[in-house]
Motif scaffolding. Structure first.
Motif, PDB file in Angstrom:
ATOM      1  N   ASP A 188       0.827  -1.220   0.000  1.00 13.73           N
ATOM      2  CA  ASP A 188       0.000   0.000   0.000  1.00 13.73           C
ATOM      3  C   ASP A 188       0.854   1.260   0.000  1.00 13.73           C
ATOM      4  O   ASP A 188       0.481   2.288  -0.577  1.00 13.73           O
ATOM      5  CB  ASP A 188      -0.917   0.025   1.223  1.00 13.73           C
ATOM      6  CG  ASP A 188      -2.092  -0.935   1.094  1.00 13.73           C
ATOM      7  OD1 ASP A 188      -2.041  -1.810   0.205  1.00 13.73           O
ATOM      8  OD2 ASP A 188      -3.041  -0.823   1.884  1.00 13.73           O
ATOM      9  N   LEU A 189       2.006   1.206   0.657  1.00 15.80           N
ATOM     10  CA  LEU A 189       2.887   2.372   0.734  1.00 15.80           C
ATOM     11  C   LEU A 189       3.620   2.602  -0.584  1.00 15.80           C
ATOM     12  O   LEU A 189       4.064   3.715  -0.858  1.00 15.80           O
ATOM     13  CB  LEU A 189       3.907   2.197   1.864  1.00 15.80           C
ATOM     14  CG  LEU A 189       3.332   2.072   3.275  1.00 15.80           C
ATOM     15  CD1 LEU A 189       4.445   1.840   4.288  1.00 15.80           C
ATOM     16  CD2 LEU A 189       2.519   3.313   3.651  1.00 15.80           C
ATOM     17  N   VAL A 190       3.740   1.572  -1.392  1.00 13.71           N
ATOM     18  CA  VAL A 190       4.397   1.686  -2.690  1.00 13.71           C
ATOM     19  C   VAL A 190       3.424   2.212  -3.747  1.00 13.71           C
ATOM     20  O   VAL A 190       3.752   3.114  -4.508  1.00 13.71           O
ATOM     21  CB  VAL A 190       4.966   0.320  -3.125  1.00 13.71           C
ATOM     22  CG1 VAL A 190       5.451   0.379  -4.580  1.00 13.71           C
ATOM     23  CG2 VAL A 190       6.094  -0.114  -2.199  1.00 13.71           C
ATOM     24  N   PHE A 191       2.216   1.641  -3.757  1.00 14.15           N
ATOM     25  CA  PHE A 191       1.264   1.949  -4.825  1.00 14.15           C
ATOM     26  C   PHE A 191       0.213   2.982  -4.419  1.00 14.15           C
ATOM     27  O   PHE A 191      -0.632   3.349  -5.232  1.00 14.15           O
ATOM     28  CB  PHE A 191       0.591   0.660  -5.294  1.00 14.15           C
ATOM     29  CG  PHE A 191       1.571  -0.358  -5.794  1.00 14.15           C
ATOM     30  CD1 PHE A 191       2.287  -0.131  -6.961  1.00 14.15           C
ATOM     31  CD2 PHE A 191       1.822  -1.526  -5.086  1.00 14.15           C
ATOM     32  CE1 PHE A 191       3.213  -1.062  -7.425  1.00 14.15           C
ATOM     33  CE2 PHE A 191       2.740  -2.463  -5.541  1.00 14.15           C
ATOM     34  CZ  PHE A 191       3.438  -2.230  -6.715  1.00 14.15           C
ATOM     35  N   GLY A 192       0.247   3.437  -3.167  1.00 14.62           N
ATOM     36  CA  GLY A 192      -0.628   4.507  -2.723  1.00 14.62           C
ATOM     37  C   GLY A 192      -1.880   4.027  -2.023  1.00 14.62           C
ATOM     38  O   GLY A 192      -2.391   2.944  -2.318  1.00 14.62           O
ATOM     39  N   LEU A 209      10.945  -0.988   0.915  1.00 16.77           N
ATOM     40  CA  LEU A 209       9.834  -0.563   0.073  1.00 16.77           C
ATOM     41  C   LEU A 209      10.316  -0.271  -1.353  1.00 16.77           C
ATOM     42  O   LEU A 209       9.617  -0.582  -2.329  1.00 16.77           O
ATOM     43  CB  LEU A 209       9.162   0.672   0.666  1.00 16.77           C
ATOM     44  CG  LEU A 209       8.401   0.436   1.972  1.00 16.77           C
ATOM     45  CD1 LEU A 209       7.951   1.770   2.573  1.00 16.77           C
ATOM     46  CD2 LEU A 209       7.194  -0.469   1.750  1.00 16.77           C
ATOM     47  N   ALA A 210      11.503   0.320  -1.478  1.00 21.40           N
ATOM     48  CA  ALA A 210      12.073   0.546  -2.807  1.00 21.40           C
ATOM     49  C   ALA A 210      12.309  -0.777  -3.523  1.00 21.40           C
ATOM     50  O   ALA A 210      11.992  -0.929  -4.712  1.00 21.40           O
ATOM     51  CB  ALA A 210      13.376   1.328  -2.692  1.00 21.40           C
ATOM     52  N   ALA A 211      12.844  -1.753  -2.789  1.00 20.83           N
ATOM     53  CA  ALA A 211      13.091  -3.071  -3.378  1.00 20.83           C
ATOM     54  C   ALA A 211      11.784  -3.761  -3.758  1.00 20.83           C
ATOM     55  O   ALA A 211      11.717  -4.468  -4.768  1.00 20.83           O
ATOM     56  CB  ALA A 211      13.893  -3.929  -2.399  1.00 20.83           C
ATOM     57  N   LEU A 212      10.735  -3.553  -2.966  1.00 25.61           N
ATOM     58  CA  LEU A 212       9.428  -4.133  -3.264  1.00 25.61           C
ATOM     59  C   LEU A 212       8.853  -3.533  -4.549  1.00 25.61           C
ATOM     60  O   LEU A 212       8.283  -4.253  -5.386  1.00 25.61           O
ATOM     61  CB  LEU A 212       8.473  -3.891  -2.095  1.00 25.61           C
ATOM     62  CG  LEU A 212       7.043  -4.422  -2.237  1.00 25.61           C
ATOM     63  CD1 LEU A 212       7.039  -5.934  -2.413  1.00 25.61           C
ATOM     64  CD2 LEU A 212       6.200  -4.023  -1.027  1.00 25.61           C
ATOM     65  N   ALA A 213       9.009  -2.230  -4.732  1.00 26.69           N
ATOM     66  CA  ALA A 213       8.534  -1.576  -5.950  1.00 26.69           C
ATOM     67  C   ALA A 213       9.260  -2.121  -7.175  1.00 26.69           C
ATOM     68  O   ALA A 213       8.647  -2.411  -8.212  1.00 26.69           O
ATOM     69  CB  ALA A 213       8.722  -0.070  -5.843  1.00 26.69           C
ATOM     70  N   LEU A 214      10.569  -2.254  -7.071  1.00 25.37           N
ATOM     71  CA  LEU A 214      11.348  -2.771  -8.194  1.00 25.37           C
ATOM     72  C   LEU A 214      10.998  -4.232  -8.490  1.00 25.37           C
ATOM     73  O   LEU A 214      10.946  -4.647  -9.654  1.00 25.37           O
ATOM     74  CB  LEU A 214      12.842  -2.637  -7.891  1.00 25.37           C
ATOM     75  CG  LEU A 214      13.370  -1.198  -7.814  1.00 25.37           C
ATOM     76  CD1 LEU A 214      14.819  -1.192  -7.339  1.00 25.37           C
ATOM     77  CD2 LEU A 214      13.252  -0.504  -9.167  1.00 25.37           C
TER      78      LEU A 214
END
Length: 396
Positions: free
Chosen positions: A162-166, A290-295
């Motif tokens: 949720d913190l990655v995609f809003g 969280l950055a790694a999760l987005a990637l």
């Protein structure tokens, strides 16, 4: 991998010159350059019919007409779907909420990775835990409900995607509703589109007799003559799925000069996330995770040689560039290649970041938060599976 992690961690906390990670990919239709592709169909206005989304943009310094082939919301959903598949296969551990429903012999599941409003969806608001306690009154539910922008640890630990995609907690009426803008953004467009046409109709192999029908309690019946179109009145046979529909010209696909996907991971967005009184090591590692999760989501969804957006829009990956984007010099942003091309590499990076975050005190459960619907939702879902009857076909 450690060097890459350290650079990612420094960037996510605003401690380096890296301001973003950018992905630029070029595609072509699987049938070849110049073949038509199908954009999404949307309702443009209340008074208008379906349409496609066109707009003007500056591309390479030139004003260019583009057609949207996949919007930000849809691209985020593709990443979430890919992450959920990786979780189901046991390839990755990503905490999430899982609402399980049994209706009419079917086993259904909804998670915050595929719910319309992620963990803040009304389905979860109206859910119960396995002991029958309202979700908002459980420890996890209360923590998510009461979270403010100054401390989002509850989301990092229970629904990190949720913190990655809003997220936007719009269903719980409070003086201040929690909103967290997406840190990962992706979009796919076609350049210089030429609109096409297509003929749509229906051929009836048996030349179904009778031009008009009337809906009845147990289905429909043929009627003589003509009447006004509409529910409860005389309809064409095609309205109930029978008879001929002469081909008519309609909105078709588009032919484009080029197809581009542009994705970004904004380090400013990660840096803006606050974790209350958590130690510095926890905050740094949490942002990096969280950055790694987005990637990982991006690579799982888009690193493959081809992507299917929808029927009539299968695209082949022609080229891709992944790069660090840093503070500019002389009016030009500084870029540097980032070697993270495959899903396997992204998964390795993600697991490394997860281990570092756990060393810093983060607790991630390997099991989802299991929920079930309350009585009202359960009954509504069951009714939706029991609905039967015949109605007028859409578009008739």
């Amino acid at each position: 991998m450690e060097a890459l992690y350290e650079r990612l961690a420094e960037a996510a906390s605003g401690l380096s010159a890296d301001g973003a990670i950018r992905i630029v990919a070029h595609y072509e239709p699987v049938a070849g350059v110049g073949a038509p592709v199908a954009p999404p169909t949307v309702k443009l206005k209340e008074s208008d019919g379906p349409g496609q989304l066109f707009e003007d943009r500056w591309v390479g310094g030139q004003r260019t007409r583009v057609v949207l082939l996949d919007q930000r919301q849809s691209q985020a959903n593709r990443c979430e779907t890919a992450l959920l598949e990786a979780v189901d296969l046991g390839d990755a551990v990503v905490p999430h909420l899982a609402l399980h429903v049994r209706a009419e012999g079917r086993e259904l599941r909804m998670t915050n990775l595929d719910a319309p409003h992620r963990s803040r969806d009304a389905y979860f608001r109206d859910a119960l835990d396995e002991a029958g306690v309202k979700f908002d009154d459980t420890d996890t539910g209360r923590a998510l409900r009461d979270t403010g922008t100054g401390d989002v640890r509850a989301f990092l630990e229970s629904a990190p995607s949720d913190l990655v995609f809003g997220l936007w907690d719009s269903h719980r009426k409070r003086r201040v509703q929690l909103k967290v803008p997406r840190t990962y953004t992706s979009e796919l467009v076609g350049l210089d589109p030429l609109s096409g046409k297509r003929a749509a109709g229906r051929f009836d192999k048996w030349n179904f007799p009778g031009d008009n029908v009337e809906l009845t309690a147990d289905g429909w019946r043929s009627v003589e003559g003509t009447g006004k179109k509409g529910k409860g009145k005389t309809l064409k046979a095609s309205a109930v799925g029978h008879g001929m529909i002469p081909p008519v010209s309609g909105m078709g696909g588009v032919t484009v000069r080029a197809i581009e996907r542009n994705a970004t991971l904004a380090m400013a967005g990660l840096r803006a996330l606050r974790f209350g009184d958590a130690p510095k090591e926890y905050v740094r590692a949490g942002r990096a995770l969280l950055a790694a999760l987005a990637l990982l989501g991006d690579r799982l969804a888009f690193a493959a040689p081809a992507v299917r957006l929808r029927s009539g829009c299968d695209l082949l990956l022609v080229s891709e560039r992944i790069e660090w984007v840093g503070r500019g010099r002389e009016g030009v942003a500084m870029t540097e290649p980032l070697e993270l091309d495959t899903a396997a590499q992204a998964l390795e990076m993600f697991e490394f970041a997860r281990s570092r975050a756990e060393e810093a005190g983060l607790k991630w459960s390997k099991e989802p938060v299991r929920l079930r619907p309350n009585t009202q939702v359960q009954q509504a879902i069951e009714r939706s599976f029991r609905l039967e009857g015949i109605g007028e076909a859409e578009g008739e």
